[in-house]
Scaffold this motif. Structure first.
Motif, short mmCIF file in Angstrom:
data_model
loop_
_atom_site.label_atom_id
_atom_site.label_comp_id
_atom_site.label_asym_id
_atom_site.label_seq_id
_atom_site.Cartn_x
_atom_site.Cartn_y
_atom_site.Cartn_z
N SER A 15 -32.20 -11.96 -19.41
CA SER A 15 -30.76 -11.64 -19.43
C SER A 15 -30.24 -11.46 -18.00
O SER A 15 -31.01 -11.25 -17.06
CB SER A 15 -30.51 -10.37 -20.23
N ASN A 16 -28.93 -11.59 -17.84
CA ASN A 16 -28.28 -11.32 -16.56
C ASN A 16 -27.80 -9.88 -16.59
O ASN A 16 -26.94 -9.53 -17.39
CB ASN A 16 -27.09 -12.26 -16.36
N ASP A 17 -28.35 -9.05 -15.72
CA ASP A 17 -28.07 -7.62 -15.75
C ASP A 17 -27.23 -7.21 -14.55
O ASP A 17 -27.43 -7.69 -13.44
CB ASP A 17 -29.38 -6.83 -15.76
N TYR A 18 -26.30 -6.29 -14.78
CA TYR A 18 -25.35 -5.83 -13.77
C TYR A 18 -25.38 -4.31 -13.70
O TYR A 18 -25.33 -3.65 -14.74
CB TYR A 18 -23.93 -6.28 -14.12
N TYR A 19 -25.41 -3.78 -12.48
CA TYR A 19 -25.38 -2.35 -12.25
C TYR A 19 -24.35 -2.08 -11.15
O TYR A 19 -24.28 -2.83 -10.17
CB TYR A 19 -26.75 -1.83 -11.77
N ALA A 20 -23.56 -1.02 -11.29
CA ALA A 20 -22.55 -0.73 -10.28
C ALA A 20 -22.28 0.76 -10.19
O ALA A 20 -22.42 1.50 -11.16
CB ALA A 20 -21.25 -1.47 -10.60
N VAL A 21 -21.88 1.18 -8.99
CA VAL A 21 -21.46 2.56 -8.76
C VAL A 21 -20.30 2.53 -7.76
O VAL A 21 -20.28 1.71 -6.85
CB VAL A 21 -22.63 3.44 -8.24
#
Length: 167
Positions: A29-35
């Motif tokens: 899967s294409n995973d995205y994390y952000a802050v």
């Protein structure tokens, strides 16, 4: 989440491309994390952000200031750092100004037309809009814009309008 004294923090996680046989947050899967961390006061605001996706990391900062008797000035910059071998870093930025005018608000924006690779020609986009209230729950915003292109592709110019409802 808003905290006391103007501080706020935002977190996000997302996964795309997951299926029943290839789950979320897996190699498939294409995973995205952000802050993002921001501070807002009466006449200015500043936010720093970081995002990591499977193929790149992005760093950005946006801010605004409203000097007394002047328009609100705002801007931001984002730097992309691709992880693929041979890929170039990218940069995109924009600046803008908004000013109350009559019953509405005039806005001008200028910046890059998307993320630009370090060795590529910069192309720009700019627009103007005027938003004004029709009544307590509806506003009307006509706008015009230009997005530049490279090579033999022609620039794109457009006009339009947006109607917003609020209940």
């Amino acid at each position: 989440r808003d905290f006391a004294d103007g501080w706020s923090v935002g977190l996000g996680v997302s996964s795309m491309g997951a299926t029943s046989t290839q789950g979320a947050f897996t190699k498939e899967s294409n995973d995205y994390y952000a802050v993002a961390v921001g501070y807002t006061a009466d006449t200015y605001g500043l936010t720093f952000g970081f995002s990591d996706v499977d193929t790149a990391s992005y760093y950005g900062v946006v801010g605004s200031i409203t000097p007394e008797g002047w328009p609100t000035l705002s801007g931001g910059i984002e730097v992309g750092d691709p992880e693929a071998a041979g890929s170039e870093d990218t940069t995109q930025w924009s600046i803008g100004a908004t000013q109350d005018l009559g019953e509405g608000t005039l806005a001008l924006t200028y910046g890059t037309n998307g993320a630009i690779s370090d060795n590529a020609e910069e192309v720009y986009a700019y627009d103007i809009s005027y938003s004004y209230p029709i009544n307590d729950s509806m506003s009307f915003t006509p706008f015009a814009y230009v997005t530049e292109a490279t090579g033999t592709t022609e620039d794109t110019t457009g006009i339009g309008a947006n109607v917003s409802f609020s209940f």
